[in-house]
Design a protein around this motif. Structure first.
Motif, PDB file in Angstrom:
ATOM      1  N   GLY A 118       0.140   2.461  12.136  1.00 60.89           N
ATOM      2  CA  GLY A 118       0.584   1.174  12.650  1.00 60.89           C
ATOM      3  C   GLY A 118       2.045   0.884  12.382  1.00 60.89           C
ATOM      4  O   GLY A 118       2.832   1.765  12.024  1.00 60.89           O
ATOM      5  N   SER A 119       2.396  -0.395  12.554  1.00 59.90           N
ATOM      6  CA  SER A 119       3.758  -0.847  12.299  1.00 59.90           C
ATOM      7  C   SER A 119       3.704  -2.249  11.713  1.00 59.90           C
ATOM      8  O   SER A 119       2.647  -2.880  11.663  1.00 59.90           O
ATOM      9  CB  SER A 119       4.587  -0.846  13.585  1.00 59.90           C
ATOM     10  N   ASN A 135       0.850  -1.180   0.000  1.00 62.94           N
ATOM     11  CA  ASN A 135       0.000   0.000   0.000  1.00 62.94           C
ATOM     12  C   ASN A 135       0.887   1.231   0.000  1.00 62.94           C
ATOM     13  O   ASN A 135       1.989   1.221   0.544  1.00 62.94           O
ATOM     14  CB  ASN A 135      -0.901  -0.015   1.245  1.00 62.94           C
ATOM     15  N   GLN A 136       0.394   2.321  -0.590  1.00 66.15           N
ATOM     16  CA  GLN A 136       1.166   3.565  -0.606  1.00 66.15           C
ATOM     17  C   GLN A 136       1.125   4.299   0.729  1.00 66.15           C
ATOM     18  O   GLN A 136       1.912   5.207   0.973  1.00 66.15           O
ATOM     19  CB  GLN A 136       0.648   4.491  -1.700  1.00 66.15           C
ATOM     20  N   ARG A 137       0.222   3.905   1.620  1.00 65.50           N
ATOM     21  CA  ARG A 137       0.146   4.543   2.925  1.00 65.50           C
ATOM     22  C   ARG A 137       1.339   4.092   3.783  1.00 65.50           C
ATOM     23  O   ARG A 137       1.664   2.908   3.836  1.00 65.50           O
ATOM     24  CB  ARG A 137      -1.176   4.193   3.602  1.00 65.50           C
ATOM     25  N   LYS A 138       1.977   5.040   4.479  1.00 63.16           N
ATOM     26  CA  LYS A 138       3.153   4.738   5.269  1.00 63.16           C
ATOM     27  C   LYS A 138       3.100   5.462   6.607  1.00 63.16           C
ATOM     28  O   LYS A 138       2.507   6.535   6.728  1.00 63.16           O
ATOM     29  CB  LYS A 138       4.443   5.135   4.534  1.00 63.16           C
ATOM     30  N   ASN A 139       3.734   4.841   7.595  1.00 67.97           N
ATOM     31  CA  ASN A 139       3.950   5.495   8.878  1.00 67.97           C
ATOM     32  C   ASN A 139       5.231   6.314   8.765  1.00 67.97           C
ATOM     33  O   ASN A 139       6.312   5.750   8.577  1.00 67.97           O
ATOM     34  CB  ASN A 139       4.083   4.442   9.986  1.00 67.97           C
ATOM     35  N   PRO A 140       5.175   7.648   8.858  1.00 66.01           N
ATOM     36  CA  PRO A 140       6.379   8.468   8.680  1.00 66.01           C
ATOM     37  C   PRO A 140       7.435   8.227   9.752  1.00 66.01           C
ATOM     38  O   PRO A 140       8.610   8.577   9.540  1.00 66.01           O
ATOM     39  CB  PRO A 140       5.837   9.901   8.738  1.00 66.01           C
ATOM     40  N   ALA A 141       7.067   7.620  10.883  1.00 64.53           N
ATOM     41  CA  ALA A 141       8.024   7.405  11.967  1.00 64.53           C
ATOM     42  C   ALA A 141       8.850   6.135  11.781  1.00 64.53           C
ATOM     43  O   ALA A 141       9.931   6.020  12.349  1.00 64.53           O
ATOM     44  CB  ALA A 141       7.296   7.356  13.309  1.00 64.53           C
ATOM     45  N   ASN A 142       8.322   5.165  11.010  1.00 66.11           N
ATOM     46  CA  ASN A 142       9.075   3.921  10.815  1.00 66.11           C
ATOM     47  C   ASN A 142       9.041   3.402   9.383  1.00 66.11           C
ATOM     48  O   ASN A 142       9.637   2.360   9.091  1.00 66.11           O
ATOM     49  CB  ASN A 142       8.553   2.834  11.760  1.00 66.11           C
ATOM     50  N   ARG A 143       8.320   4.082   8.498  1.00 67.85           N
ATOM     51  CA  ARG A 143       8.189   3.732   7.082  1.00 67.85           C
ATOM     52  C   ARG A 143       7.477   2.395   6.862  1.00 67.85           C
ATOM     53  O   ARG A 143       7.522   1.830   5.770  1.00 67.85           O
ATOM     54  CB  ARG A 143       9.560   3.693   6.382  1.00 67.85           C
ATOM     55  N   ASP A 144       6.787   1.884   7.884  1.00 61.87           N
ATOM     56  CA  ASP A 144       5.999   0.662   7.721  1.00 61.87           C
ATOM     57  C   ASP A 144       4.657   1.004   7.082  1.00 61.87           C
ATOM     58  O   ASP A 144       4.164   2.138   7.201  1.00 61.87           O
ATOM     59  CB  ASP A 144       5.764  -0.014   9.069  1.00 61.87           C
TER      60      ASP A 144
END
Length: 270
Positions: free
Chosen positions: A103-104, A34-43
């Motif tokens: 999430g992660s 998915n193109q959605r990412k957590n900016p803090a861990n890139r997961d």
């Protein structure tokens, strides 16, 4: 093959044996990012799904036809709970980009589902048919998901609130039998269906146990929080139904039907 690491493989295999019997097997394997990412861990969220279906049929098209069918599906996903809506405007929140994921890679949505069906079809010389089938289904699921926030930025550990966990199991046994026939009466064509159904179902769910801390939570499938209250459900359903499709003039049909269901259940959240 597609964008965002999309890859899906399917197979459909048929093996006839004898004059009127055969085996059919379907398999599926699908992966997707998915193109959605957590900016803090890139997961980011992911889908990993597999499926298997097998049908074994005997005396196909004969007076008495038997079919044994089994379906197995499995998920090993990183779940995505979407975006946050502003409670006042009811629009998507604007504090964070819409492709933000909270999430992660440690989040999970694991499920294993098995459905087995045995059916028998009897064909009468008049053209009428009587079909009876027995089905057992078992659905198991454990997940840890992180809900989006409208005010708090994502953390690398998916910590500090917004963690939703659950372990569930849902099991059913069903017996269904129906009779179909076509005939003419009073100058009109009739297609009737008469049947009944009996079903027993059991359901159980509970929260998972946090093996880490509030700031750095750790959850594992099947590690339940025994201090939390389990929620259970057990039900018995009985049903009868009737349907008649009447062609009262050529190419025009009137559908009449009725169904009655009775459910007796026990529910507990104590």
């Amino acid at each position: 093959i597609g964008s965002q690491d999309y890859l899906e493989i399917k197979g459909d295999f048929n093996l006839p044996f004898g004059e009127a019997s055969g085996l059919r097997i379907n398999v599926m394997d699908r992966d997707e990012a998915n193109q959605r990412k957590n900016p803090a861990n890139r997961d980011g969220p992911e889908l990993h799904r597999k499926g298997f279906a097998a049908s074994l049929a005997f005396n196909i098209g004969g007076i008495d036809e038997f079919n044994l069918h089994h379906v197995y599906t499995r998920t090993r996903d990183i779940p995505d709970f979407g975006v946050r809506f502003d409670p006042l405007t009811h629009r998507v929140g604007t504090l964070f980009p819409v492709n933000t994921f909270w999430g992660s890679e440690n989040n999970f949505d694991d499920s294993d589902n098995n459905i087995s069906t045995l059916s028998h079809l009897h064909r009468f010389e008049s053209g009428a048919q009587w079909k009876t089938q027995i089905r057992h289904a078992d659905y198991e699921r454990q997940y840890w998901a992180k809900t989006p926030s409208g005010t708090v930025a994502p953390s690398p550990t998916a910590g500090v609130g917004g963690n939703v966990t659950r372990a569930t199991e849902y099991e059913t046994q069903t017996l269904q039998s129906d009779f179909t026939n076509s005939f003419e009466a009073f100058g009109m064509k009739h297609d009737i269906l008469i049947g009944g159904e009996i079903m027993h179902e059991d359901s159980y769910r509970r929260a998972l146990l946090n093996l880490g801390t509030i700031d750095a939570p750790i959850y594992r499938p099947d590690v339940e929080n025994t201090a939390s209250t389990p929620i259970t459900f057990s039900g018995e359903t009985r049903a009868i139904y009737f349907q008649d499709s009447i062609e009262f003039v050529p190419d025009w049909k009137l559908l009449l039907g009725a169904r009655r269901d009775e459910l007796t259940a026990e529910y507990s959240s104590l």
